[in-house]
Design a protein around this motif. Structure first.
Motif, PDB file in Angstrom:
ATOM      1  N   GLY A 363      -3.185   7.078  -0.876  1.00 51.11           N
ATOM      2  CA  GLY A 363      -2.231   6.325  -1.679  1.00 51.11           C
ATOM      3  C   GLY A 363      -2.134   6.814  -3.109  1.00 51.11           C
ATOM      4  N   MET A 364      -3.274   7.077  -3.749  1.00 48.29           N
ATOM      5  CA  MET A 364      -3.241   7.554  -5.125  1.00 48.29           C
ATOM      6  C   MET A 364      -2.575   8.925  -5.205  1.00 48.29           C
ATOM      7  SD  MET A 364      -4.732   5.140  -6.966  1.00 48.29           S
ATOM      8  CE  MET A 364      -5.570   5.711  -8.448  1.00 48.29           C
ATOM      9  N   THR A 365      -2.717   9.717  -4.164  1.00 47.12           N
ATOM     10  CA  THR A 365      -2.204  11.080  -4.164  1.00 47.12           C
ATOM     11  C   THR A 365      -0.727  11.160  -3.829  1.00 47.12           C
ATOM     12  OG1 THR A 365      -4.377  11.986  -3.585  1.00 47.12           O
ATOM     13  CG2 THR A 365      -2.473  13.355  -3.068  1.00 47.12           C
ATOM     14  N   LEU A 366      -0.220  10.281  -2.975  1.00 40.66           N
ATOM     15  CA  LEU A 366       1.125  10.454  -2.428  1.00 40.66           C
ATOM     16  C   LEU A 366       2.155   9.434  -2.891  1.00 40.66           C
ATOM     17  CD1 LEU A 366       0.196  11.260   1.294  1.00 40.66           C
ATOM     18  CD2 LEU A 366       0.864  12.883  -0.490  1.00 40.66           C
ATOM     19  N   SER A 367       1.740   8.301  -3.432  1.00 36.59           N
ATOM     20  CA  SER A 367       2.664   7.174  -3.573  1.00 36.59           C
ATOM     21  C   SER A 367       3.843   7.439  -4.494  1.00 36.59           C
ATOM     22  CB  SER A 367       1.901   5.931  -4.046  1.00 36.59           C
ATOM     23  OG  SER A 367       1.037   5.466  -3.036  1.00 36.59           O
ATOM     24  N   PHE A 368       3.630   8.091  -5.623  1.00 36.69           N
ATOM     25  CA  PHE A 368       4.750   8.304  -6.534  1.00 36.69           C
ATOM     26  C   PHE A 368       5.816   9.199  -5.905  1.00 36.69           C
ATOM     27  CE2 PHE A 368       1.594   7.303 -10.026  1.00 36.69           C
ATOM     28  CZ  PHE A 368       2.199   6.112 -10.390  1.00 36.69           C
ATOM     29  N   GLY A 369       5.388  10.258  -5.236  1.00 34.55           N
ATOM     30  CA  GLY A 369       6.356  11.122  -4.572  1.00 34.55           C
ATOM     31  C   GLY A 369       7.053  10.436  -3.419  1.00 34.55           C
ATOM     32  N   LEU A 370       6.294   9.702  -2.615  1.00 35.47           N
ATOM     33  CA  LEU A 370       6.877   8.977  -1.493  1.00 35.47           C
ATOM     34  C   LEU A 370       7.898   7.963  -1.981  1.00 35.47           C
ATOM     35  CD1 LEU A 370       6.984   8.117   1.498  1.00 35.47           C
ATOM     36  CD2 LEU A 370       5.033   6.620   1.039  1.00 35.47           C
ATOM     37  N   ALA A 371       7.577   7.232  -3.040  1.00 33.03           N
ATOM     38  CA  ALA A 371       8.481   6.203  -3.545  1.00 33.03           C
ATOM     39  C   ALA A 371       9.800   6.805  -4.013  1.00 33.03           C
ATOM     40  CB  ALA A 371       7.815   5.441  -4.686  1.00 33.03           C
ATOM     41  N   GLU A 372       9.758   7.952  -4.649  1.00 37.63           N
ATOM     42  CA  GLU A 372      11.003   8.590  -5.068  1.00 37.63           C
ATOM     43  C   GLU A 372      11.866   8.948  -3.876  1.00 37.63           C
ATOM     44  OE1 GLU A 372       9.666  10.551  -9.349  1.00 37.63           O
ATOM     45  OE2 GLU A 372       9.999  11.871  -7.621  1.00 37.63           O
ATOM     46  N   GLU A 373      11.248   9.375  -2.785  1.00 39.44           N
ATOM     47  CA  GLU A 373      11.995   9.685  -1.573  1.00 39.44           C
ATOM     48  C   GLU A 373      12.601   8.423  -0.962  1.00 39.44           C
ATOM     49  OE1 GLU A 373       9.475  11.887   1.078  1.00 39.44           O
ATOM     50  OE2 GLU A 373       8.645  13.076  -0.554  1.00 39.44           O
ATOM     51  N   VAL A 374      11.797   7.382  -0.864  1.00 43.65           N
ATOM     52  CA  VAL A 374      12.255   6.142  -0.230  1.00 43.65           C
ATOM     53  C   VAL A 374      13.344   5.481  -1.065  1.00 43.65           C
ATOM     54  CG1 VAL A 374      11.572   3.813   0.451  1.00 43.65           C
ATOM     55  CG2 VAL A 374      10.081   5.743   0.995  1.00 43.65           C
ATOM     56  N   VAL A 375      13.118   5.330  -2.346  1.00 44.52           N
ATOM     57  CA  VAL A 375      14.077   4.650  -3.206  1.00 44.52           C
ATOM     58  C   VAL A 375      15.335   5.486  -3.405  1.00 44.52           C
ATOM     59  CG1 VAL A 375      14.460   3.784  -5.545  1.00 44.52           C
ATOM     60  CG2 VAL A 375      12.319   3.280  -4.366  1.00 44.52           C
ATOM     61  N   GLY A 376      15.154   6.792  -3.486  1.00 46.56           N
ATOM     62  CA  GLY A 376      16.301   7.651  -3.747  1.00 46.56           C
ATOM     63  C   GLY A 376      17.178   7.910  -2.551  1.00 46.56           C
ATOM     64  N   HIS A 377      16.588   7.910  -1.353  1.00 46.73           N
ATOM     65  CA  HIS A 377      17.332   8.321  -0.165  1.00 46.73           C
ATOM     66  C   HIS A 377      17.258   7.316   0.980  1.00 46.73           C
ATOM     67  CE1 HIS A 377      17.661  12.133  -2.214  1.00 46.73           C
ATOM     68  NE2 HIS A 377      16.358  12.195  -2.301  1.00 46.73           N
ATOM     69  N   GLY A 378      16.526   6.230   0.776  1.00 46.61           N
ATOM     70  CA  GLY A 378      16.463   5.207   1.817  1.00 46.61           C
ATOM     71  C   GLY A 378      15.365   5.428   2.825  1.00 46.61           C
ATOM     72  N   ALA A 379      14.839   6.660   2.899  1.00 46.07           N
ATOM     73  CA  ALA A 379      13.737   6.975   3.810  1.00 46.07           C
ATOM     74  C   ALA A 379      13.205   8.328   3.414  1.00 46.07           C
ATOM     75  CB  ALA A 379      14.200   6.991   5.271  1.00 46.07           C
ATOM     76  N   PRO A 380      11.943   8.620   3.722  1.00 47.87           N
ATOM     77  CA  PRO A 380      11.404   9.932   3.407  1.00 47.87           C
ATOM     78  C   PRO A 380      12.163  11.033   4.132  1.00 47.87           C
ATOM     79  CG  PRO A 380       9.666   8.413   4.057  1.00 47.87           C
ATOM     80  CD  PRO A 380      10.974   7.752   4.379  1.00 47.87           C
ATOM     81  N   ALA A 381      12.181  12.193   3.521  1.00 47.16           N
ATOM     82  CA  ALA A 381      12.760  13.350   4.206  1.00 47.16           C
ATOM     83  C   ALA A 381      12.038  13.547   5.523  1.00 47.16           C
ATOM     84  CB  ALA A 381      12.613  14.587   3.327  1.00 47.16           C
ATOM     85  N   PRO A 382      12.762  13.743   6.637  1.00 49.48           N
ATOM     86  CA  PRO A 382      12.103  13.821   7.936  1.00 49.48           C
ATOM     87  C   PRO A 382      11.194  15.026   8.041  1.00 49.48           C
ATOM     88  CG  PRO A 382      14.412  14.439   8.104  1.00 49.48           C
ATOM     89  CD  PRO A 382      14.210  13.910   6.726  1.00 49.48           C
ATOM     90  N   THR A 383       9.986  14.784   8.490  1.00 48.98           N
ATOM     91  CA  THR A 383       9.042  15.836   8.815  1.00 48.98           C
ATOM     92  C   THR A 383       8.439  15.463  10.160  1.00 48.98           C
ATOM     93  OG1 THR A 383       7.110  14.763   7.837  1.00 48.98           O
ATOM     94  CG2 THR A 383       8.480  16.070   6.364  1.00 48.98           C
ATOM     95  N   PRO A 384       7.720  16.383  10.807  1.00 47.94           N
ATOM     96  CA  PRO A 384       7.197  16.055  12.132  1.00 47.94           C
ATOM     97  C   PRO A 384       6.280  14.851  12.170  1.00 47.94           C
ATOM     98  CG  PRO A 384       7.105  18.419  11.743  1.00 47.94           C
ATOM     99  CD  PRO A 384       7.512  17.786  10.442  1.00 47.94           C
ATOM    100  N   THR A 385       5.695  14.451  11.035  1.00 51.44           N
ATOM    101  CA  THR A 385       4.738  13.344  11.074  1.00 51.44           C
ATOM    102  C   THR A 385       5.048  12.276  10.048  1.00 51.44           C
ATOM    103  OG1 THR A 385       3.270  14.546   9.573  1.00 51.44           O
ATOM    104  CG2 THR A 385       2.884  14.792  11.927  1.00 51.44           C
ATOM    105  N   SER A 386       6.284  12.168   9.583  1.00 52.82           N
ATOM    106  CA  SER A 386       6.574  11.179   8.556  1.00 52.82           C
ATOM    107  C   SER A 386       7.420  10.054   9.109  1.00 52.82           C
ATOM    108  CB  SER A 386       7.310  11.845   7.384  1.00 52.82           C
ATOM    109  OG  SER A 386       8.620  12.172   7.762  1.00 52.82           O
ATOM    110  N   ALA A 387       7.696   9.089   8.224  1.00 54.82           N
ATOM    111  CA  ALA A 387       8.533   7.935   8.526  1.00 54.82           C
ATOM    112  C   ALA A 387       8.006   7.206   9.745  1.00 54.82           C
ATOM    113  CB  ALA A 387       9.981   8.363   8.698  1.00 54.82           C
ATOM    114  N   ASN A 388       8.906   6.815  10.657  1.00 56.94           N
ATOM    115  CA  ASN A 388       8.483   6.053  11.822  1.00 56.94           C
ATOM    116  C   ASN A 388       8.753   6.836  13.101  1.00 56.94           C
ATOM    117  OD1 ASN A 388       7.269   3.686  12.705  1.00 56.94           O
ATOM    118  ND2 ASN A 388       9.221   2.815  13.352  1.00 56.94           N
ATOM    119  N   THR A 389       8.769   8.174  12.976  1.00 58.75           N
ATOM    120  CA  THR A 389       9.050   9.033  14.116  1.00 58.75           C
ATOM    121  C   THR A 389       7.846   9.063  15.053  1.00 58.75           C
ATOM    122  OG1 THR A 389      10.382  10.417  12.681  1.00 58.75           O
ATOM    123  CG2 THR A 389       9.742  11.355  14.811  1.00 58.75           C
ATOM    124  N   PRO A 390       8.018   8.725  16.345  1.00 62.70           N
ATOM    125  CA  PRO A 390       6.886   8.807  17.261  1.00 62.70           C
ATOM    126  C   PRO A 390       6.389  10.243  17.370  1.00 62.70           C
ATOM    127  CG  PRO A 390       8.701   7.546  18.211  1.00 62.70           C
ATOM    128  CD  PRO A 390       9.243   8.222  16.989  1.00 62.70           C
TER     129      PRO A 390
END
Length: 398
Positions: A363-390
């Motif tokens: 959390g300390m390492t990723l939260s600021f970057g993640l928040a910019e993705e979520v707030v700016g685009h509605g969801a993190p940029a898709p990667t093989p292990t991000s968001a809610n992708t099975p």
């Protein structure tokens, strides 16, 4: 009573919630943040204070960590908050550890471009007085890691949000229900266009059905802190040893891991059973933070196992030496963790509401970057292990 009106409500005063409040406020939103406790007391203050980019999954998540690092340093420059650009050393006392580190460098051009490289035992010892040079074969030096003091940093970020951006930070108030655009709290009703639910270990108050099917488990860890080290002694780079090479996602998929895992499973079965890997950092006032262990369940008992603490200290002595190793504080932490390879949980249970959780021990390492993705685009940029992708089930560090 008439409901108060804002653009964005954030639920949760830990680092994930603070990061989303910052991203929304920087975008021009009027933001209110609710934290049910009187002050942040959860995972965000029960950690090493490591902004640990080098350990994150190679690719998009690593870049997210670097962006978070930039934000931490921006806040430190604006507030005077302590943030030491110490870097880190992964110390290798065995050939299989060297092999993993060398393969990591081969596989991670972005880390190399930012200065990560192998150094000799003498070079490692010259960088950090705690490095145990006996038997040391080499080390991975990475300059990107930043050390903050979480017990001071989290309140400092909250104060920065209020003072610099006008975020209304309301501690001791619980959000008890959301029916957009209405947000019901223990201190009155609010209306908002957007809500970010960053509730950490609270899976029951808001959207319990989402959490019931999320795959989240709670990770219990044990940590320790020493007294202030004498004479102004400084640790320098944050340190870790071979067990860490089996913990962080940066090293997943490396062929050399197999031999290392086989040896450590045989030589250190207790440590492996209890998810022990050992990191060493320092607080602003000179104390050392040591840990940790990892156990995963829906609910944990409240008891610490002193055998685990002893194992952590025993392993620490294999790669580090410190002037005053006397432990003055011991604690346990709890954070939500996804065990199937996803790096976060980001879901929208109703229009205008986004649940953000499951960043694990990063959390300390990723939260600021993640928040910019979520707030700016509605969801993190898709990667093989991000968001809610099975993704296929498998081990998940953190």
């Amino acid at each position: 009573m008439r409901a108060k009106r804002v653009d964005t409500v954030v639920v949760g005063g830990g680092i994930v919630g603070l990061a989303h409040a910052l991203a929304a406020a920087r975008g021009g939103d009027r933001v209110v943040l609710f934290e049910r406790d009187d002050f942040a007391a959860g995972a965000s203050i029960r950690n090493f204070g490591m902004i640990w980019a080098v350990g994150q999954q190679r690719g998009a998540v690593y870049e997210r960590a670097l962006r978070s690092r930039e934000v931490w340093l921006e806040i430190a420059a604006m507030t005077g908050m302590w943030a030491a650009e110490t870097g880190s050393l992964h110390l290798a006392h065995h050939e299989d550890e060297v092999a993993v580190l060398e393969e990591f460098l081969t596989a991670s051009a972005p880390a190399r471009e930012r200065g990560a490289r192998m150094v000799t035992a003498a070079e490692a010892a010259a960088r950090g007085p705690a490095v145990r040079e006996e038997g040391l074969l080499g080390a991975l030096w990475s300059p990107t890691e930043v050390n903050v003091d979480p017990r001071a940093a989290i309140p400092a970020v909250a104060a920065h949000l209020a003072g610099e951006y006008g975020v209304e930070v309301r501690f001791g108030e619980t959000v008890r229900g959301i029916d957009m655009p209405s947000v019901s709290t223990t201190a009155g009703e609010w209306r908002a266009d957007r809500v970010y639910v960053c509730s950490g270990n609270d899976f029951a108050t808001l959207y319990p059905d989402v959490f019931a099917t999320s795959g989240l488990l709670r990770c219990k860890l044990q940590m320790m802190r020493t007294r202030v080290q004498p004479g102004g002694w400084q640790l320098g780079p944050m340190l870790c040893g071979g067990l860490t090479l089996l913990h962080y996602a940066a090293f997943e998929g490396l062929a050399a891991q197999a031999a290392l895992r086989a040896r450590l499973d045989t030589q250190l079965p207790y440590e492996r059973e209890h998810g022990v890997h050992v990191l060493l950092s320092q607080t602003a006032d000179g104390r050392l933070t040591i840990g940790d262990s990892h156990a995963y369940a829906g609910t944990h008992d409240p008891f610490q196992d002193e055998g685990i603490n002893e194992a952590v200290l025993r392993y620490l002595r294999t790669f580090a030496k410190v002037p005053e190793p006397v432990v003055t504080e011991r604690w346990e932490g709890h954070y939500p963790s996804l065990r199937d390879g996803r790096t976060e949980l980001v879901v929208s249970p109703e229009p205008g509401v986004t649940v953000v959780n499951g960043v694990g021990g990063a959390g300390m390492t990723l939260s600021f970057g993640l928040a910019e993705e979520v707030v700016g685009h509605g969801a993190p940029a898709p990667t093989p292990t991000s968001a809610n992708t099975p993704v296929p089930a498998g081990p998940r560090p953190g």
